[in-house]
Enzyme design. Structure first.
Site, PDB file in Angstrom:
ATOM      1  N   ASP A 363     -24.756   2.449-114.148  1.00 30.47           N
ATOM      2  CA  ASP A 363     -25.115   1.019-114.479  1.00 30.47           C
ATOM      3  C   ASP A 363     -26.605   0.917-114.236  1.00 30.47           C
ATOM      4  O   ASP A 363     -27.066   1.501-113.335  1.00 30.47           O
ATOM      5  CB  ASP A 363     -24.218   0.069-113.618  1.00 30.47           C
ATOM      6  CG  ASP A 363     -22.820   0.071-114.235  1.00 30.47           C
ATOM      7  OD1 ASP A 363     -22.554   0.943-114.827  1.00 30.47           O
ATOM      8  OD2 ASP A 363     -22.006  -0.989-113.670  1.00 30.47           O
ATOM      9  N   HIS A 508     -24.925   3.801-110.102  1.00 28.63           N
ATOM     10  CA  HIS A 508     -26.198   3.540-110.393  1.00 28.63           C
ATOM     11  C   HIS A 508     -27.504   4.231-110.614  1.00 28.63           C
ATOM     12  O   HIS A 508     -27.681   5.105-109.602  1.00 28.63           O
ATOM     13  CB  HIS A 508     -26.537   2.203-109.645  1.00 28.63           C
ATOM     14  CG  HIS A 508     -25.534   1.165-109.786  1.00 28.63           C
ATOM     15  ND1 HIS A 508     -24.578   1.221-108.764  1.00 28.63           N
ATOM     16  CD2 HIS A 508     -25.451  -0.165-110.147  1.00 28.63           C
ATOM     17  CE1 HIS A 508     -23.476   0.463-108.738  1.00 28.63           C
ATOM     18  NE2 HIS A 508     -24.224  -0.519-109.777  1.00 28.63           N
TER      19      HIS A 508
END
Ligand code: ZN
Length: 559
Positions: A363, A508
């Site tokens: 993300d 991430h």
């Protein structure tokens, strides 16, 4: 077994006749007084004369014998049917036919007739074997054309030369027996449409790069001496079929001769393939084929296969599906789509025997050098991942946008400015979703179908907005907490200690520690037989049709 049974009936039927509307008036035989009933195996649509009627679907018993719904036959031929519940016995027209439920015999005109399948009550419908009806004097039954629709034709007048031979005084004779039964087929096809019941039980579905295939609903493996074989793509993207194995799925028996040629037979049909000479011989006719050998397996193109085995084939080139059907379905989009939906459950060879299939997701990117290093590492390892991007990041790193898709990754929407979507107005919610999708579309050329809400925060309003845009909400089943601990060892340990097949792992690509951990995780799990795929690939492997507005956390193997 079923096919053989019907083919036997077919060979027994030498001729037939019917008054064809298409015949010129002076050639038309005299139409007899009488009833014609045409039914299709597995279908509730039937024809009584010219009228379409609805009947309980004729069916195959477990042993392949054909069973027909008794009540429907009685209605058409004007027979009275009575049921004696004390004796579990049915009488048709007095004592014309006497059946006892579950008995393997019946009485026809006072004569005992043994049955290949008992008279059966299936969900309130009494089914009797076609055999019993054939024994009724003055009733003529024919079953024909397995590959053309599995029709049952019943008449109370002689339809074919064979019928006449049985009953020389039959009220009807014709001049064109060979064409008459075919005319029944034409008429049935025109009025009833193709037999979808037959499609469901006999259509064959293959997939490029999959060793599995469906024959009806039965899953089969394609193989040659224990080795998996699969349809492939040529260098130009054309579909190539493993000739012998595909023919076997279609019911052909194959035999390899000493000179390397292959003889395939199906009932009375025989085809000899000579790979060396690239020829096919059927009867006196020899044709040149385009064949190739890949890893010892003989392949041919779809047109070649169609010509050699005289079958109907529809190809979905994009998904790599090959559909072999009992009749032409080019105009039947509904049937094709039914097949394609099922086809996604066929496992691609690269997932065969995988210990587990994992979707890594990243993300908050893109992130310049950190993302670049991650993409390099994934490429080196042949691992695919899914990246949920934010528009404000995309705008900073547009030069990365061309890489993701070409390297096999998937892009998803992670809002434009990483706002908590449950706490914004509907107009902000809309722009948060639209800005990112538009940027991904413009820069990577794809409209994302996956969405991950920032912080995992969603409610009904968010799901509706996501669904309206054709996206599914993708959550996760394994949270690495990489943003919090920023510790490579801790992340690796957490994942390796708890990973399960079908997991969607949250990471991430904002931190170097996350990239280091991701690549170590890929190395460790690939060594154990895990495969890394995108979220959509995972759904596809698992036969899950991602639906817009729905939420997914993981996709383990079903059952
Ligand atoms: Zn985020």
């Amino acid at each position: 077994m079923r096919k053989t049974g019907i083919r036997m009936v077919l060979t027994l039927m030498l001729g037939c006749l019917l008054c064809l509307p298409a015949f010129a008036a002076d050639e038309a035989p005299v139409q007899p007084e009488g009833q014609t009933l045409i039914m299709q195996i597995g279908s509730t649509a039937a024809l009584q004369g010219d009228e379409t009627i609805s009947v309980p679907a004729p069916r195959y018993a477990a042993n392949g014998a054909i069973q027909v719904p008794l009540r429907a036959v009685c209605d058409v031929f004007g027979w009275e049917l009575t049921w004696d519940s004390a004796l579990n016995q049915a009488h048709v027209n007095g004592d014309l036919l006497v059946f006892t439920q579950n008995a393997w015999h019946c009485r026809v005109n006072g004569r005992q007739v043994g049955l290949s399948t008992p008279v059966q009550n299936v969900s309130g419908t009494l089914y009797i074997p076609l055999q019993a009806l054939s024994a009724v004097e003055g009733l003529y039954t024919h079953s024909f054309g397995f590959y053309e629709g599995a029709y049952l034709v019943m008449t109370d007048y002689a339809l074919t030369e064979g019928d006449r031979a049985d009953a020389p005084n039959a009220p009807y004779a014709a001049d064109a027996p060979d064409e008459a039964l075919a005319a029944c087929r034409e008429q049935a096809l025109e009025k009833l449409g193709p037999n979808t019941g037959l499609f469901d039980t006999t259509a064959i579905l293959l997939r490029c790069d999959s060793r599995q295939a469906y024959v009806g609903d039965a899953l089969r493996e394609l193989c040659k001496v224990g080795e998996g074989v699969m349809p492939q793509r040529s260098s130009t993207g054309a579909v190539l079929l493993p000739l012998e194995q595909t023919a076997q799925l279609c019911g052909w028996q194959s035999k390899t001769c000493e000179d390397g040629s292959i003889t395939l037979s199906h009932g009375e049909r025989q085809v000899a393939i000579n790979p060396g000479k690239q020829t096919m011989a059927a009867g006196d006719c020899e044709t040149v084929l385009q064949l190739c050998v890949i890893d010892g397996v003989l392949y041919c193109s779809v047109p070649t296969f169609r010509a050699a085995f005289d079958c109907e084939i529809t190809v979905n080139a994009e998904a790599g599906f090959i559909l072999i059907t009992p009749y032409d379905v080019t105009a039947r989009v509904d049937l094709q789509e039914r097949a394609w939906a099922k086809g996604y459950a066929l496992v691609l060879a690269r997932y065969d025997g995988a210990k587990g299939i994992i979707a890594l997701t990243f993300d908050d990117g893109p992130s310049g050098k950190i993302t670049t290093r991650l993409l390099d590492g994934l490429k080196e390892r042949g691992a695919h991942a899914t990246f949920f991007l934010c528009d404000y990041r995309i705008r900073s790193f547009t030069d990365l946008m061309g890489r993701y898709l070409t390297e096999g990754h998937e892009l998803g929407n992670h809002s434009a400015n990483h706002k908590t979507l449950t706490a914004v107005s509907s107009s902000v919610l809309a722009s948060e979703l639209d800005l990112t999708s538009q940027s991904i579309d413009r820069l990577a050329g794809v409209n994302p179908v996956l969405m991950r809400p920032p912080g995992g925060a969603y409610n009904q309003t968010v799901l509706e907005a996501v669904g309206k845009r054709g996206m599914s909400c993708i959550m996760w089943s394994l949270d690495t907490l990489d943003w919090k601990n920023r510790n490579t060892d801790a992340i690796v340990k957490k994942v390796l200690g708890s990973v399960r097949d079908g997991d969607i792992i949250l990471m991430h690509d904002l931190y170097a520690t996350s990239v280091d951990a991701a690549l170590r995780i890929v190395d460790a799990l690939q060594a154990k037989g895990y495969v890394f795929v995108t979220v959509s690939e995972l759904a596809e492997v698992r036969g899950i049709d991602l639906s817009a507005g729905s939420v997914y956390h993981k996709m383990p193997k079903q059952g």
